[in-house]
Design a protein around this motif. Structure first.
Motif, PDB file in Angstrom:
ATOM      1  N   LYS A   1      25.551  35.591  52.798  1.00 45.86           N
ATOM      2  CA  LYS A   1      26.074  34.928  53.991  1.00 45.86           C
ATOM      3  C   LYS A   1      27.509  34.553  53.660  1.00 45.86           C
ATOM      4  O   LYS A   1      27.758  33.825  52.703  1.00 45.86           O
ATOM      5  CB  LYS A   1      25.245  33.705  54.357  1.00 45.86           C
TER       6      LYS A   1
ATOM      7  N   ARG B   1      33.705  38.134  63.641  1.00 48.87           N
ATOM      8  CA  ARG B   1      32.725  38.092  64.724  1.00 48.87           C
ATOM      9  C   ARG B   1      31.710  39.234  64.595  1.00 48.87           C
ATOM     10  O   ARG B   1      30.512  39.042  64.808  1.00 48.87           O
ATOM     11  CB  ARG B   1      33.447  38.169  66.073  1.00 48.87           C
TER      12      ARG B   1
ATOM     13  N   ASP C   1      29.428  38.426  61.327  1.00 46.27           N
ATOM     14  CA  ASP C   1      28.845  37.084  61.181  1.00 46.27           C
ATOM     15  C   ASP C   1      29.462  36.342  59.991  1.00 46.27           C
ATOM     16  O   ASP C   1      28.755  35.812  59.129  1.00 46.27           O
ATOM     17  CB  ASP C   1      27.327  37.180  61.031  1.00 46.27           C
TER      18      ASP C   1
END
Length: 250
Positions: A2, A28, A31
């Motif tokens: 992430k 975008r 993520d």
């Protein structure tokens, strides 16, 4: 993974708007959270950061230091915020627009291949680069290799760098880092001392798009010299560990 991009901001409001605009499509689509650290800015820069939040919504997260504390403190605050958001890897990017933001994708791809490592940039200069900056980088790189007993430290001052969040935060909870222009050297050496591996890849660098630099030649060179003085002492204390790691590596 992430991912997040962390940008400490001090007096680079307009330039930061251009940086965020350039990375927004990639972030975008993939993520990637953008974390801006307002390091005690004046009203003009605060207005620019507010405009970014209005324009890009939850993609942009802003954390605030009430007064200017320096890049090291801003990074610390930003990476702990990234950890709160569940981020595993953070790319630090300078707010002044000097780094080629199109390299973000490549660096994150390299981080996916070696998730425990720092993925570090080294500058490919254009004609805007001051000669004294180039010489300062060469001097710093030489000393970094000496105090870490590691070859292959291509550049220790470039702020374009991906950090594994949990390992970095574990160190920052108890370890001290330089609060200002010695930060990039300080954290690189201390994470290498902790055994964090590193890789280096080129990133194009131009000097700064808004004509504002937070680097103060005399003050910051003295500060960096003091950082290396402390590291030489630390190297002596750690020499048995560094020697054992060298032998084991071979």
């Amino acid at each position: 993974m992430k991912k997040a991009i962390l940008i400490p901001v001090y007096n680079h409001g307009k330039a930061c708007m251009g940086v965020v605009k350039s990375i927004e499509p990639y972030c975008r689509e993939n993520d990637v959270q953008i974390i801006l650290v307002d390091d005690g800015n004046g009203e003009e820069t605060k207005s620019c950061l507010s405009e970014l939040v209005r324009t890009y919504g939850p993609l942009v997260d802003v954390v605030v230091n009430e007064k200017n504390c320096g890049k090291g403190v801003a990074f610390r605050k930003g990476i702990f915020r990234a950890q709160e958001l569940g981020t595993t890897h953070v790319l630090q990017l300078d707010a002044d627009g000097q780094h080629d933001a199109s390299r973000c994708q490549f660096f994150f791809e390299r981080a996916e291949q070696n998730q425990g490592a720092m993925i570090c940039g080294y500058p490919e200069y254009d004609e805007t680069a001051p000669e004294h900056r180039k010489n300062a980088h060469k001097f710093a790189n030489m000393w970094c290799e000496i105090v870490t007993w590691q070859r292959g430290i291509v550049d220790s001052l470039c702020g374009f760098r991906i950090y594994p969040v949990d390992e970095t935060c574990r160190f920052l909870k108890h370890g001290h880092i330089d609060s200002r222009m010695g930060f990039d050297i300080d954290i690189l050496i201390k994470l290498i001392w902790r055994g964090v591996p590193f890789e280096f890849y080129p990133v194009r660098v131009t000097y700064p798009s808004d004509g504002v630099s937070n680097f103060r030649a005399f003050r910051d060179n003295v500060r960096i010299s003091w950082v290396f003085t402390k590291f030489c002492c630390g190297m002596i204390i750690r020499s048995p560990m560094l020697l054992w790691r060298k032998i084991r590596g071979r």
